[in-house]
Design a protein around this motif. Structure first.
Motif, PDB file in Angstrom:
ATOM      1  N   GLU A 117      28.045 -11.479  -3.556  1.00 39.48           N
ATOM      2  CA  GLU A 117      27.625 -12.884  -3.465  1.00 39.48           C
ATOM      3  C   GLU A 117      26.199 -13.040  -2.950  1.00 39.48           C
ATOM      4  O   GLU A 117      25.553 -14.040  -3.184  1.00 39.48           O
ATOM      5  CB  GLU A 117      28.558 -13.645  -2.511  1.00 39.48           C
ATOM      6  N   ARG A 118      25.738 -12.068  -2.182  1.00 39.48           N
ATOM      7  CA  ARG A 118      24.440 -12.219  -1.537  1.00 39.48           C
ATOM      8  C   ARG A 118      23.305 -11.582  -2.313  1.00 39.48           C
ATOM      9  O   ARG A 118      22.155 -11.648  -1.909  1.00 39.48           O
ATOM     10  CB  ARG A 118      24.501 -11.602  -0.136  1.00 39.48           C
ATOM     11  N   ALA A 119      23.644 -10.940  -3.404  1.00 39.68           N
ATOM     12  CA  ALA A 119      22.589 -10.281  -4.172  1.00 39.68           C
ATOM     13  C   ALA A 119      22.286 -11.064  -5.438  1.00 39.68           C
ATOM     14  O   ALA A 119      23.160 -11.715  -5.998  1.00 39.68           O
ATOM     15  CB  ALA A 119      23.034  -8.874  -4.542  1.00 39.68           C
ATOM     16  N   LYS A 120      21.041 -10.987  -5.869  1.00 41.00           N
ATOM     17  CA  LYS A 120      20.685 -11.630  -7.128  1.00 41.00           C
ATOM     18  C   LYS A 120      21.194 -10.774  -8.278  1.00 41.00           C
ATOM     19  O   LYS A 120      21.404  -9.563  -8.131  1.00 41.00           O
ATOM     20  CB  LYS A 120      19.165 -11.781  -7.223  1.00 41.00           C
ATOM     21  N   VAL A 121      21.352 -11.423  -9.427  1.00 43.17           N
ATOM     22  CA  VAL A 121      21.861 -10.722 -10.601  1.00 43.17           C
ATOM     23  C   VAL A 121      21.005  -9.487 -10.899  1.00 43.17           C
ATOM     24  O   VAL A 121      21.518  -8.429 -11.261  1.00 43.17           O
ATOM     25  CB  VAL A 121      21.884 -11.691 -11.803  1.00 43.17           C
ATOM     26  N   ASP A 122      19.700  -9.628 -10.700  1.00 42.71           N
ATOM     27  CA  ASP A 122      18.783  -8.521 -10.929  1.00 42.71           C
ATOM     28  C   ASP A 122      19.210  -7.283 -10.143  1.00 42.71           C
ATOM     29  O   ASP A 122      19.281  -6.176 -10.680  1.00 42.71           O
ATOM     30  CB  ASP A 122      17.371  -8.960 -10.503  1.00 42.71           C
ATOM     31  N   TYR A 123      19.542  -7.476  -8.862  1.00 37.55           N
ATOM     32  CA  TYR A 123      19.948  -6.337  -8.045  1.00 37.55           C
ATOM     33  C   TYR A 123      21.325  -5.827  -8.451  1.00 37.55           C
ATOM     34  O   TYR A 123      21.552  -4.619  -8.537  1.00 37.55           O
ATOM     35  CB  TYR A 123      19.949  -6.721  -6.558  1.00 37.55           C
ATOM     36  N   ILE A 124      22.240  -6.762  -8.712  1.00 36.75           N
ATOM     37  CA  ILE A 124      23.610  -6.364  -9.076  1.00 36.75           C
ATOM     38  C   ILE A 124      23.579  -5.428 -10.283  1.00 36.75           C
ATOM     39  O   ILE A 124      24.243  -4.396 -10.305  1.00 36.75           O
ATOM     40  CB  ILE A 124      24.463  -7.613  -9.392  1.00 36.75           C
ATOM     41  N   ILE A 125      22.769  -5.799 -11.270  1.00 39.40           N
ATOM     42  CA  ILE A 125      22.723  -4.978 -12.478  1.00 39.40           C
ATOM     43  C   ILE A 125      21.962  -3.675 -12.227  1.00 39.40           C
ATOM     44  O   ILE A 125      22.297  -2.626 -12.769  1.00 39.40           O
ATOM     45  CB  ILE A 125      22.098  -5.780 -13.647  1.00 39.40           C
ATOM     46  N   SER A 126      20.961  -3.726 -11.346  1.00 40.41           N
ATOM     47  CA  SER A 126      20.139  -2.526 -11.124  1.00 40.41           C
ATOM     48  C   SER A 126      20.746  -1.532 -10.138  1.00 40.41           C
ATOM     49  O   SER A 126      20.235  -0.432 -10.008  1.00 40.41           O
ATOM     50  CB  SER A 126      18.772  -2.913 -10.572  1.00 40.41           C
ATOM     51  N   GLU A 127      21.785  -1.938  -9.432  1.00 39.48           N
ATOM     52  CA  GLU A 127      22.272  -1.093  -8.337  1.00 39.48           C
ATOM     53  C   GLU A 127      22.542   0.342  -8.793  1.00 39.48           C
ATOM     54  O   GLU A 127      22.142   1.301  -8.127  1.00 39.48           O
ATOM     55  CB  GLU A 127      23.529  -1.689  -7.696  1.00 39.48           C
ATOM     56  N   GLY A 128      23.186   0.482  -9.948  1.00 35.65           N
ATOM     57  CA  GLY A 128      23.457   1.818 -10.470  1.00 35.65           C
ATOM     58  C   GLY A 128      22.168   2.569 -10.781  1.00 35.65           C
ATOM     59  O   GLY A 128      22.043   3.764 -10.505  1.00 35.65           O
ATOM     60  N   LEU A 129      21.194   1.838 -11.320  1.00 36.37           N
ATOM     61  CA  LEU A 129      19.906   2.458 -11.649  1.00 36.37           C
ATOM     62  C   LEU A 129      19.223   2.978 -10.385  1.00 36.37           C
ATOM     63  O   LEU A 129      18.704   4.082 -10.344  1.00 36.37           O
ATOM     64  CB  LEU A 129      18.991   1.449 -12.347  1.00 36.37           C
ATOM     65  N   TYR A 130      19.242   2.168  -9.341  1.00 35.78           N
ATOM     66  CA  TYR A 130      18.650   2.580  -8.064  1.00 35.78           C
ATOM     67  C   TYR A 130      19.313   3.848  -7.547  1.00 35.78           C
ATOM     68  O   TYR A 130      18.661   4.807  -7.151  1.00 35.78           O
ATOM     69  CB  TYR A 130      18.815   1.484  -7.009  1.00 35.78           C
ATOM     70  N   ASN A 131      20.661   3.844  -7.572  1.00 36.94           N
ATOM     71  CA  ASN A 131      21.398   4.978  -7.016  1.00 36.94           C
ATOM     72  C   ASN A 131      21.093   6.280  -7.733  1.00 36.94           C
ATOM     73  O   ASN A 131      21.130   7.343  -7.133  1.00 36.94           O
ATOM     74  CB  ASN A 131      22.903   4.715  -7.067  1.00 36.94           C
ATOM     75  N   PHE A 132      20.834   6.198  -9.019  1.00 34.87           N
ATOM     76  CA  PHE A 132      20.624   7.423  -9.777  1.00 34.87           C
ATOM     77  C   PHE A 132      19.169   7.611 -10.186  1.00 34.87           C
ATOM     78  O   PHE A 132      18.859   8.497 -10.966  1.00 34.87           O
ATOM     79  CB  PHE A 132      21.523   7.421 -11.019  1.00 34.87           C
ATOM     80  N   LYS A 133      18.283   6.755  -9.679  1.00 37.39           N
ATOM     81  CA  LYS A 133      16.865   6.790 -10.057  1.00 37.39           C
ATOM     82  C   LYS A 133      16.753   6.872 -11.572  1.00 37.39           C
ATOM     83  O   LYS A 133      16.015   7.681 -12.124  1.00 37.39           O
ATOM     84  CB  LYS A 133      16.166   8.015  -9.437  1.00 37.39           C
TER      85      LYS A 133
END
Lengths: 354, 312
Positions: free
Chosen positions: B106-122
């Protein structure tokens, strides 16, 4: 089935009649019109299904029959006649207590949250029996056991002493129904009674409600978003959209000969009617903003087949039969012929072949 | 359909999942085996508590397998595996959850929600590349790229579920486990989500494991279905074969419970209730046997002969 039709036709047995109901809510200083001049007559002993998507106002409309609107909502105009009284004008809790439970009872969607986890099942049913039927002590308990047995709970003696957490979802919903029936109401409102349940249990609960209706002589209103579920139980179906009933008729009329484009859309989006490998029909867009005044047919902006007049003037009801009417300009003799979607044509053939 | 020609992407062999300690052990999944072919939608259907979700969770390694093995693209992914393979499994197998109201931060923007996997795996070259990937994922599920700067509460249920699908797509998975992806949605919105799922499958050659309790949806979307009851698969067949020839009494009960949008047929319908005591398995234990090509059933010898007569 003939008996059902007779029942619907006779006008004298109306148990509840809502006339031109307008319900408004005050939200963040602005007024929202949730129900826009909605009328409904409920006949004795029938089952009526009110169908619509979330936000269509189906729950708000029926909650107003029991004085259960949230504190920021009110009935702005219109009347609800029940047993000769206009209950829409009731203001105090004291007035409503005469209606709630004893006259109109409700079964809620989620049996996990509508029971008190700290009280035994028996006590919760007994409360209703004592309050509404005036029995006390052992006599009341005897009645409770009888009702528990009626709703299909085996070993009621043992179950009487158990708590809600010891029951499965389907069993809890049976208990909720037992409580509602124990009030000996005239009208039972079931708000999405099976949405939280498995398909197999769903069928059993609907069957149970049907049995209860016969045994306790109930008039039932089913509220649901899933047209597929109500074919079995409903005598009549009312389709709601943006705070108004846009089509109402007997179950057969609405399923086999739907008229309003919104009813078409609801029916064709059912996966049961879909063709494998092809896209399912889906309704684009979102329901209208109820803060603004709605002009014309509320469904027009989402209706690919909308006529020009749909955006300008609100359609009146056009009668197709004494029991079937729809609010759409398509039924006006002057309107052009509009072809319904494929799935609807198929259903109509069933109707024609009957 | 010929089994030999098809590439098996996931193999589940005699899977067993247990919960609880030694004293009060509960076997949630018992001796379950099936294959999922590349590019198909495999359905797992059963009532609550049947273990269907547990199987899905065992595949993505949330629940530990107590016995048997899971093989993904010829490599064992159950039990102890090295870190690198673990990361690959996380990348290649993704999950869509049931309730889009609860499964998005709820506290994250859609941009972050979708990118979270990308961030984790660079999994991106530059910030620009990441933005492009998010944009593409949003477009793929029929949402506008502008939505990336909004919060989940600004969306309807159907749109949220599409965000859930977008964050799965961005990882470029090969297998997607969809756990009751449309049960929490309104009927009118279900169609949207189902359509997007089938369009993406065609476009990207995805494979789905579709978990649900509702057979009517299953018929529409799956290629093959396994019916599971109390942790055991009782019947497995191609979807149309299963609907034409439902053999196991539990499958028949499930089928009879499907609500039909047809009042005349509904009023004639008889609902069958499955009683597990109808089997005599004490002296004559059941085995997994093929009753017609690509149609398997759990039955003992005596039952098998009876079931054979039911074939149409």
């Amino acid at each position: 089935m003939g008996a059902v039709k007779e029942k619907v036709n006779v006008k004298s047995d109306v148990v509840l009649s809502a006339e031109e109901i307008v319900i408004k809510f005050n939200l963040r200083g602005k007024n929202l019109t949730a129900i826009r001049g909605c009328s409904l007559e409920l006949h004795k002993g029938e089952s009526l299904a009110i169908v619509g998507e979330s936000g269509s106002g189906k729950s708000v409309f029926t909650k107003s029959f029991m004085g259960l609107l949230d504190s920021n909502g009110w009935i702005d105009s219109g009347s609800i006649i029940y047993k000769g009284n206009d209950i829409a004008s009731y203001k105090t809790e004291k007035d409503w207590l005469k209606i709630r439970g004893k006259e109109i009872a409700m079964v809620f969607q989620d049996p996990m949250t509508s029971l008190n986890p700290l009280k035994t099942i028996g006590k919760q049913v007994q409360e209703a029996v004592e309050l509404h039927q005036g029995f006390k002590g052992d006599e009341a308990k005897k009645l409770v056991l009888e009702i528990l047995n009626d709703v299909g709970i085996s070993e009621p003696e043992k179950r009487y002493k158990q708590y809600p957490h010891e029951f499965s979802g389907g069993m809890r919903q049976r208990v909720v129904i037992a409580i509602a029936v124990a009030c000996r109401p005239n009208i039972l409102i079931c708000d999405e009674p099976t949405t939280a349940l498995d398909v197999t249990i769903q069928a059993q609960i609907l069957q149970l409600l049907k049995n209860m209706q016969k045994k306790y002589d109930l008039t039932i209103i089913y509220i649901t978003h899933d047209l597929g579920v109500v074919a079995n139980v409903a005598d009549r179906i009312a389709v709601m959209y943006a705070g108004d009933i846009i089509e109402i008729g007997t179950s057969e009329e609405v399923f086999y000969n739907p008229q309003h484009p919104y009813t078409w859309a609801l029916l064709s989006s059912l996966p049961q009617l879909g063709v494998k490998g092809e896209d399912l029909y889906s309704i684009s867009g979102t329901p209208p903003n109820l803060f603004k005044e709605i002009k014309g047919d509320a469904f027009a902006p989402r209706n690919p087949r909308a006529l020009k007049i749909d955006f300008e003037i609100r359609p009146p009801y056009f009668e197709l039969s004494p029991t079937h009417k729809a609010r759409t300009w398509l039924l006006d003799p002057r309107s052009p012929k509009v072809e319904p979607p494929e799935a609807i044509k198929k259903i109509r053939q069933v109707w024609g072949g009957k | 359909m010929n089994a030999q020609q098809k590439e098996v992407i996931l193999q589940v062999k005699n899977l067993r999942v247990e919960f609880g300690g030694k004293k009060n052990k509960f076997v949630a999944v018992n001796d379950v085996s099936f294959n999922i072919y590349k590019g198909e939608t495999f359905g797992l259907v059963g009532e609550s508590g049947s273990g269907k979700t547990t199987i899905g969770r065992a595949i993505i390694r949330i629940n530990e397998a107590a016995g048997g093995e899971i093989i993904f693209k010829d490599r064992k992914i159950s039990g102890k595996i090295d870190k690198q393979l673990d990361r690959e499994v996380t990348k290649k197998i993704q999950m869509i959850f049931q309730d889009p109201m609860a499964s998005l931060n709820e506290r994250a923007k859609v941009d972050y929600i979708i990118s979270e996997g990308l961030y984790n795996f660079k999994k991106y070259k530059s910030e620009e590349d990441r933005k492009k990937k998010v944009e593409k994922a949003l477009l793929d599920v029929g949402l506008l790229p502008e939505f990336a700067s909004r919060f989940p509460h600004e969306f309807s249920g159907g749109q949220r579920q599409r965000i859930g699908i977008a964050r799965v797509l961005v990882m470029e998975p090969e297998l997607i486990i969809a756990d009751e992806p449309i049960s929490a949605l309104d009927v009118s919105i279900r169609a949207q989500v189902l359509n997007i799922m089938s369009a993406l499958k065609k476009e990207k050659g995805l494979t789905y494991l579709f978990i649900a309790h509702d057979l009517s949806v299953m018929r529409f979307i799956t290629d093959r279905i396994a019916v599971i009851h109390k942790g055991k698969i009782v019947e497995l067949a191609e979807t149309e074969k299963l609907f034409k020839n439902p053999i196991h009494p539990y499958t028949r009960a499930l089928l009879s419970a499907i609500p039909l949008p047809d009042p005349i047929a509904e009023k004639k319908k008889v609902i069958q209730i499955y009683d597990p005591n109808c089997h005599d398995y004490k002296n004559n234990p059941p085995s997994w046997s093929e009753i017609e090509p690509e149609h398997f059933i759990l039955a003992n010898k005596k039952e098998f002969e009876e079931y054979k007569k039911l074939l149409k």
